[in-house]
Design a protein around this motif. Sequence first.
Motif, PDB file in Angstrom:
ATOM      1  N   ASP A   1      15.488  19.026 -51.566  1.00 25.21           N
ATOM      2  CA  ASP A   1      14.706  20.046 -52.260  1.00 25.21           C
ATOM      3  C   ASP A   1      13.219  19.899 -51.988  1.00 25.21           C
ATOM      4  OD1 ASP A   1      16.775  21.533 -53.774  1.00 25.21           O
ATOM      5  OD2 ASP A   1      17.175  19.539 -54.559  1.00 25.21           O
TER       6      ASP A   1
ATOM      7  N   THR B   1      15.953  29.667 -64.854  1.00 18.72           N
ATOM      8  CA  THR B   1      15.304  30.466 -63.811  1.00 18.72           C
ATOM      9  C   THR B   1      13.798  30.412 -64.012  1.00 18.72           C
ATOM     10  OG1 THR B   1      15.248  32.540 -65.062  1.00 18.72           O
ATOM     11  CG2 THR B   1      17.277  32.045 -63.822  1.00 18.72           C
ATOM     12  N   VAL B   2      13.071  30.864 -63.008  1.00 16.32           N
ATOM     13  CA  VAL B   2      11.612  30.888 -63.096  1.00 16.32           C
ATOM     14  C   VAL B   2      11.155  31.702 -64.300  1.00 16.32           C
ATOM     15  CG1 VAL B   2       9.528  31.748 -61.966  1.00 16.32           C
ATOM     16  CG2 VAL B   2      11.219  30.487 -60.642  1.00 16.32           C
TER      17      VAL B   2
ATOM     18  N   CYS C   1       7.191  38.775 -63.277  1.00 17.62           N
ATOM     19  CA  CYS C   1       8.596  38.498 -62.932  1.00 17.62           C
ATOM     20  C   CYS C   1       9.487  39.718 -63.113  1.00 17.62           C
ATOM     21  CB  CYS C   1       9.133  37.347 -63.783  1.00 17.62           C
ATOM     22  SG  CYS C   1       8.436  35.735 -63.376  1.00 17.62           S
TER      23      CYS C   1
ATOM     24  N   THR D   1       9.704  27.603 -58.725  1.00 22.49           N
ATOM     25  CA  THR D   1      11.007  27.686 -58.060  1.00 22.49           C
ATOM     26  C   THR D   1      11.443  26.333 -57.536  1.00 22.49           C
ATOM     27  OG1 THR D   1      10.645  29.990 -57.420  1.00 22.49           O
ATOM     28  CG2 THR D   1      12.284  28.761 -56.165  1.00 22.49           C
ATOM     29  N   HIS D   2      10.554  25.653 -56.841  1.00 24.58           N
ATOM     30  CA  HIS D   2      10.909  24.377 -56.243  1.00 24.58           C
ATOM     31  C   HIS D   2      10.884  23.241 -57.258  1.00 24.58           C
ATOM     32  CE1 HIS D   2      11.199  26.184 -52.347  1.00 24.58           C
ATOM     33  NE2 HIS D   2      10.012  26.707 -52.478  1.00 24.58           N
TER      34      HIS D   2
ATOM     35  N   GLU E   1       4.925  31.112 -59.031  1.00 21.92           N
ATOM     36  CA  GLU E   1       6.347  31.383 -58.804  1.00 21.92           C
ATOM     37  C   GLU E   1       6.919  30.425 -57.761  1.00 21.92           C
ATOM     38  OE1 GLU E   1       9.052  35.320 -57.995  1.00 21.92           O
ATOM     39  OE2 GLU E   1       7.400  34.935 -56.605  1.00 21.92           O
ATOM     40  N   PHE E   2       6.178  30.205 -56.676  1.00 20.77           N
ATOM     41  CA  PHE E   2       6.592  29.291 -55.612  1.00 20.77           C
ATOM     42  C   PHE E   2       6.745  27.868 -56.154  1.00 20.77           C
ATOM     43  CE2 PHE E   2       5.466  26.318 -52.209  1.00 20.77           C
ATOM     44  CZ  PHE E   2       6.327  26.709 -51.190  1.00 20.77           C
TER      45      PHE E   2
END
Length: 463
Positions: free
Chosen positions: A231, A298-299, A355, A378-379, A374-375
């Motif tokens: 990841d 989720t984000v 979103c 997500t990670h 957001e990036f």
Amino acid sequence: MDFNCNLIGYILAETEGLSPEGRFLLLCLLYEYSMESKEIDISVEQLVSKYGVTRTVCSEVSKFLSLPKNKLAKIRRSKVRCCEFDSVSLSKFSSDFDNGQYGNVHRFTVVDLLTRKSTVDGVKNECDLSVSNLLLLIILLIHSDSSGSVEGVSKTKIRKMMGGISADRLKSQLKTLNKVKYILVDSRGGTGRKLFGKVSNNYVLNIGKLQGKGEIVEKEIEIESNSVLYDVKLMTRDMQQVIPFIKKLKDGERKSLLHLFGDDADRYMDITRILINKCECLISIILKQYWGELDDLTVADCQFLDDPRMKAFLTARSLFSMKYIYDVRKPKDKEEKTRYLEEVLVTNDSFNKFCFGGAEIKDDLIIEAHYLIEFLLTHSIAIAVKVKHLLISHPKYENNEIKNIAIGFGTIVMNGINRNSYDLVVSLRDTEGYRIYSILALVSKKEARKYDCRINLTTWKCT
């Protein structure tokens, strides 16, 4: 007078003209005064005998306290040289320091460090660390949370609080504390051309050892596991592929990432390190707040962006370089420059609308800030899920209620050819105490897109 972390922070940040050893002795005197609330004997012989410092350091502090411009204390000369601190002024100073953001969570540990070399009831304490080592630990402690996580404290600030020591001396001090496992992780920062600007190192302290608690070490044999590394690699893959394959790119998302990363895209190893540094904070918060919901998180579910801890993280200064902010905002004067740097670009409300396709954002800097968050989220979620699964699959893991948790990546090697490795530390405080999980992984690339991951996981349970 309350001897607290704000007071220590003020003294170390505002005091000039004292060496690290002199600053340490000054803190010892402040603590003694806070306990006794009366004049303190500061004759050289008394200080050398009681605090284990040299005559030179004692003379240095005595001279400092005798200066007319000194606002901390008054010296009374008699047969016995005595000092009385101005408790009213000190209380005000400590409440004003950094808006009082540092609490007393490690007060007793700080006091213990101050007495590591003292003589108590005629018995001298023994300590292998130098006085300047102890001072550095105190500085890190007053900026850390209960799990030992230290974020956003620059080396420049640390050096100033230690009396203006050189970069090489600080590097040597950190190396010493890392070697004896008082500092578990020193996660490097860096400088982004467009993203993030100057990023300070993150640290994870060994709170159990600092508190003098006994350690039960449990070292597990190698185990097979899905790799957290995968990841971490996924997080940077977009950047790594943008430049080499720019002419082949047709995916609009990749193009938007290229625009978002700007000049940082062609130096992806440097920006990768900074991204990991930034994600450490997000991963720690996600693990603490969403432990039971991680698999379905989720984000859009991340509703912690208005948390006080996140306020500094979401300012323009934190997300972009100063040069880029000024290029976009074009400030007219110093006041506008300061305002633009401290502007919070992302909130829970604005991110929810982003979103779910709500109100259209027309400000380019704010749009990019939302894509960047957001990036990162997500990670961070993907890595948090793997960290949790790794811990709960560990035979010695205890499923207690988590009070605080911090993660830090140590050595990370990703050459993409023969072997990949990473070192991850999880510092966890739960209802039963404090534990550390040290995870060392080696990933062999046997064939394309297939990894065999072997993990050594060592646990320290502090009781």
